[in-house]
Motif scaffolding. Structure first.
Motif, PDB file in Angstrom:
ATOM      1  N   THR A 143       0.842  -1.204   0.000  1.00 33.04           N
ATOM      2  CA  THR A 143       0.000   0.000   0.000  1.00 33.04           C
ATOM      3  C   THR A 143       0.882   1.262   0.000  1.00 33.04           C
ATOM      4  N   VAL A 144       0.265   2.374  -0.364  1.00 36.28           N
ATOM      5  CA  VAL A 144       1.033   3.632  -0.391  1.00 36.28           C
ATOM      6  C   VAL A 144       1.536   4.011   1.005  1.00 36.28           C
ATOM      7  N   LEU A 145       0.754   3.672   2.028  1.00 32.31           N
ATOM      8  CA  LEU A 145       1.206   3.970   3.398  1.00 32.31           C
ATOM      9  C   LEU A 145       2.454   3.138   3.728  1.00 32.31           C
ATOM     10  N   GLN A 146       2.421   1.863   3.322  1.00 36.11           N
ATOM     11  CA  GLN A 146       3.587   1.000   3.579  1.00 36.11           C
ATOM     12  C   GLN A 146       4.815   1.463   2.797  1.00 36.11           C
ATOM     13  N   ARG A 147       4.590   1.901   1.523  1.00 36.25           N
ATOM     14  CA  ARG A 147       5.721   2.418   0.728  1.00 36.25           C
ATOM     15  C   ARG A 147       6.318   3.659   1.402  1.00 36.25           C
ATOM     16  N   ALA A 148       5.434   4.541   1.869  1.00 37.56           N
ATOM     17  CA  ALA A 148       5.918   5.753   2.541  1.00 37.56           C
ATOM     18  C   ALA A 148       6.797   5.382   3.737  1.00 37.56           C
ATOM     19  N   LYS A 149       6.362   4.355   4.472  1.00 35.76           N
ATOM     20  CA  LYS A 149       7.143   3.900   5.633  1.00 35.76           C
ATOM     21  C   LYS A 149       8.525   3.403   5.200  1.00 35.76           C
ATOM     22  N   LYS A 150       8.536   2.599   4.113  1.00 37.62           N
ATOM     23  CA  LYS A 150       9.815   2.070   3.604  1.00 37.62           C
ATOM     24  C   LYS A 150      10.750   3.196   3.183  1.00 37.62           C
ATOM     25  N   LEU A 151      10.165   4.312   2.738  1.00 40.20           N
ATOM     26  CA  LEU A 151      10.968   5.452   2.282  1.00 40.20           C
ATOM     27  C   LEU A 151      11.391   6.358   3.437  1.00 40.20           C
ATOM     28  N   GLY A 152      11.096   5.948   4.659  1.00 43.13           N
ATOM     29  CA  GLY A 152      11.548   6.708   5.819  1.00 43.13           C
ATOM     30  C   GLY A 152      10.617   7.825   6.241  1.00 43.13           C
ATOM     31  N   LYS A 153       9.389   7.825   5.683  1.00 41.06           N
ATOM     32  CA  LYS A 153       8.421   8.828   6.133  1.00 41.06           C
ATOM     33  C   LYS A 153       7.683   8.313   7.366  1.00 41.06           C
ATOM     34  N   ARG A 154       7.088   9.219   8.110  1.00 42.41           N
ATOM     35  CA  ARG A 154       6.189   8.775   9.187  1.00 42.41           C
ATOM     36  C   ARG A 154       4.807   8.542   8.589  1.00 42.41           C
ATOM     37  N   THR A 155       4.042   7.664   9.222  1.00 48.11           N
ATOM     38  CA  THR A 155       2.754   7.267   8.663  1.00 48.11           C
ATOM     39  C   THR A 155       1.675   7.280   9.745  1.00 48.11           C
ATOM     40  N   GLY A 156       0.439   7.533   9.324  1.00 50.52           N
ATOM     41  CA  GLY A 156      -0.620   7.528  10.328  1.00 50.52           C
ATOM     42  C   GLY A 156      -2.012   7.437   9.731  1.00 50.52           C
ATOM     43  N   VAL A 157      -2.975   7.170  10.612  1.00 50.65           N
ATOM     44  CA  VAL A 157      -4.392   7.175  10.242  1.00 50.65           C
ATOM     45  C   VAL A 157      -5.174   7.946  11.306  1.00 50.65           C
ATOM     46  N   ALA A 158      -6.175   8.705  10.860  1.00 50.66           N
ATOM     47  CA  ALA A 158      -7.078   9.417  11.772  1.00 50.66           C
ATOM     48  C   ALA A 158      -8.484   9.236  11.223  1.00 50.66           C
ATOM     49  N   VAL A 159      -9.333   8.504  11.950  1.00 51.27           N
ATOM     50  CA  VAL A 159     -10.640   8.086  11.409  1.00 51.27           C
ATOM     51  C   VAL A 159     -11.719   8.189  12.485  1.00 51.27           C
ATOM     52  N   THR A 160     -12.994   8.191  12.062  1.00 46.15           N
ATOM     53  CA  THR A 160     -14.080   8.235  13.036  1.00 46.15           C
ATOM     54  C   THR A 160     -14.732   6.864  13.253  1.00 46.15           C
ATOM     55  N   SER A 161     -14.283   5.841  12.513  1.00 51.68           N
ATOM     56  CA  SER A 161     -14.695   4.454  12.789  1.00 51.68           C
ATOM     57  C   SER A 161     -13.698   3.855  13.772  1.00 51.68           C
ATOM     58  N   GLN A 162     -13.849   2.563  14.090  1.00 55.59           N
ATOM     59  CA  GLN A 162     -12.774   1.872  14.772  1.00 55.59           C
ATOM     60  C   GLN A 162     -11.580   1.836  13.806  1.00 55.59           C
ATOM     61  N   ILE A 163     -10.341   1.940  14.348  1.00 59.10           N
ATOM     62  CA  ILE A 163      -9.172   2.057  13.460  1.00 59.10           C
ATOM     63  C   ILE A 163      -8.886   0.768  12.696  1.00 59.10           C
ATOM     64  N   VAL A 164      -9.561  -0.336  13.070  1.00 59.65           N
ATOM     65  CA  VAL A 164      -9.401  -1.593  12.333  1.00 59.65           C
ATOM     66  C   VAL A 164     -10.511  -1.774  11.287  1.00 59.65           C
ATOM     67  N   HIS A 165     -11.337  -0.748  11.077  1.00 57.85           N
ATOM     68  CA  HIS A 165     -12.418  -0.837  10.091  1.00 57.85           C
ATOM     69  C   HIS A 165     -11.817  -0.870   8.675  1.00 57.85           C
ATOM     70  N   ALA A 166     -12.655  -1.221   7.685  1.00 57.16           N
ATOM     71  CA  ALA A 166     -12.157  -1.550   6.338  1.00 57.16           C
ATOM     72  C   ALA A 166     -11.164  -0.540   5.755  1.00 57.16           C
ATOM     73  N   THR A 167     -11.497   0.739   5.810  1.00 56.67           N
ATOM     74  CA  THR A 167     -10.642   1.708   5.115  1.00 56.67           C
ATOM     75  C   THR A 167      -9.254   1.837   5.762  1.00 56.67           C
ATOM     76  N   PRO A 168      -9.154   2.194   7.053  1.00 60.22           N
ATOM     77  CA  PRO A 168      -7.806   2.273   7.622  1.00 60.22           C
ATOM     78  C   PRO A 168      -7.075   0.924   7.587  1.00 60.22           C
ATOM     79  N   ALA A 169      -7.806  -0.169   7.799  1.00 61.29           N
ATOM     80  CA  ALA A 169      -7.164  -1.495   7.780  1.00 61.29           C
ATOM     81  C   ALA A 169      -6.511  -1.760   6.436  1.00 61.29           C
TER      82      ALA A 169
END
Ligand SMILES: [Zn+2]
Length: 448
Positions: A125-151
């Motif tokens: 995923t793009v979030l995982q690629r960003a992590k591999k490139l040394g960027k910080r990564t995060g999610v901010a959502v109004t569902s549970q953080i394990v819901h489909a989109t952030p997951a």
């Protein structure tokens, strides 16, 4: 109440304009030519927000004292549309897991898949690629953080329903020995604090700071790995929450923890536009849209001050078959849901404890009921299930506003794409939802 809202918004816009002016003249702002590649990428998914929602919201916010229908904050950033269909095994109408995997990894997959292709292979995923490139990564959502989109941005699982497994993988999966997400804000105590495992304690052991209230979150020092969980599952509805702009609070806090010299990737999700759509609840849908608009306003100000940032906003699909003007009547009257003091869900619990149900409903709705409506309300009894009582209240509001719905599920229409900041022009036109991930991958670049 409605007038106060408009005043508040023009104040915020005035501040936004001033903020822009300051950033242009400020001596430290030496960037006159925008960098070709953004350092920071903020992906915003408004779950379920088909075009009927963005139009309805514009009308809902309209100032009826002027002839013009004022544009929303979103309107100025529209660049195109996206096709949402899943892999052919799932037909033409997507769920949030398949569409989030498309937006995150650039791959069409089956409904229910979290970060997997149709053959159940893991996809980056793009979030995982960003992590591999040394960027910080995060999610901010109004569902549970394990819901489909952030997951789908963080994890890989054959089913979106495996919430506990997905929560485990947030902690156990690693990239170069590090956790995949540095910042995770949303709901989800039920999945993180369990009999068999306490993931909150485990994250703390790994050096994450933890907050379980907005006040605590705001008191945490910036720039650190942070887990913030604020509800058992999803957060309260915007209409019922202690802060109706909770998504913008979480987004601002996430950015504070993510900012660093290498840049960051942040996924923001207005998760509950979709939930309001599934429930055919027009008042909650508009409440969630208002929180989204507040969040986009915040991000616009952020990009003005930090032009090396890209913001992309889209929906994963539309929900509910929302219709502006129903049953052949060319009238839509959103003014009747502008002053709601609580959601119909909360009302459905409280109303049976009232001596005068009609009087209570008038107070919470903010308008006087006619005789037919009073009669309708008097049909509510404590024997009914909360869902049935809610149905009575929703039907009343649908008739008052003349709102229509065709389904309690998703629909297959194209959705809008909005973008601003560095690199925004790449997202113009009618895209496939997978193109959005592909473009973000190409902006991020390959791992050396
Ligand atoms: Zn949905």
């Amino acid at each position: 109440m409605a007038i106060n809202k408009f005043v508040a918004i023009s104040l915020v816009s005035a501040v936004a304009v001033l903020g822009t002016a300051c950033s242009v003249t400020a001596p430290q702002d030496s960037i006159t030519v925008k960098p070709s590649k953004p350092k920071n990428i903020i992906m915003v998914v408004a779950d379920g927000m088909g075009p009927a929602y963005t139009t309805a919201y514009r009308l809902y916010k309209n100032d009826p004292t002027t002839d013009e229908i004022e544009p929303t904050v979103l309107d100025q950033f529209l660049v195109g549309t996206a096709r949402t269909y899943p892999a052919s095994v799932s037909g033409y109408v997507t769920d949030s897991a398949a569409s989030a995997t498309a937006l995150a990894a650039g791959v069409k997959t089956y409904n229910g898949a979290i970060g997997l292709d149709v053959d159940k292979n893991r996809v980056e995923t793009v979030l995982q690629r960003a992590k591999k490139l040394g960027k910080r990564t995060g999610v901010a959502v109004t569902s549970q953080i394990v819901h489909a989109t952030p997951a789908s941005y963080i994890a890989h699982n054959e089913s979106r329903r495996n919430y506990n497994q997905i929560a485990d993988s947030f902690l156990d999966d690693r990239i170069d020995g590090k956790n995949i997400a540095d910042v995770m804000l949303g709901g989800g105590w039920d999945y993180f604090i369990r009999d068999d495992r306490n993931l909150v304690a485990e994250f703390k052991d790994l050096g994450y700071q933890y907050a379980d209230s907005y006040t605590e979150l705001l008191a945490l020092p910036s720039g650190k790995p942070t887990l913030g969980l604020f509800a058992d599952m999803g957060l309260s509805k915007a209409l019922d929450d202690s802060n109706p702009h909770r998504l913008s609070v979480l987004t601002e806090s996430a950015i504070g923890h993510l900012e660093n010299t290498n840049g960051f990737f942040l996924l923001v999700e207005a998760s509950q536009v979709d939930w309001a759509g599934h429930a055919n609840d027009i008042a909650s849908a508009m409440g969630e849209m208002e929180d989204l608009e507040q969040t986009i306003k915040l991000l616009k100000n952020y990009v003005d001050m930090h032009p090396d940032t890209l913001v992309v906003l889209t929906a994963d699909h539309s929900t509910g078959g929302l219709t502006i003007g129903a049953d052949g009547d060319y009238r839509w009257s959103p003014e009747f849901i502008q002053n709601m003091k609580a959601s119909v869900t909360v009302m459905s619990e409280q109303i049976i404890e009232q001596e005068d149900m009609a009087l209570y409903a008038e107070d919470i709705f903010g308008f006087e009921l006619n005789d037919e409506e009073k009669n309708h309300i008097s049909g509510i009894t404590s024997d009914m299930k909360p869902r049935e009582r809610e149905g009575v209240l929703k039907l009343l509001l649908d008739k008052r506003t003349n709102t229509g719905w065709t389904t309690s599920g998703h629909t297959g229409v194209d959705v809008e794409v909005y973008a601003f900041g560095t690199g925004a022009e790449a997202f113009a036109g009618n895209l496939n939802n997978t193109d959005i991930a592909k473009k973000i991958f190409s902006i991020l670049g390959d791992v050396e």
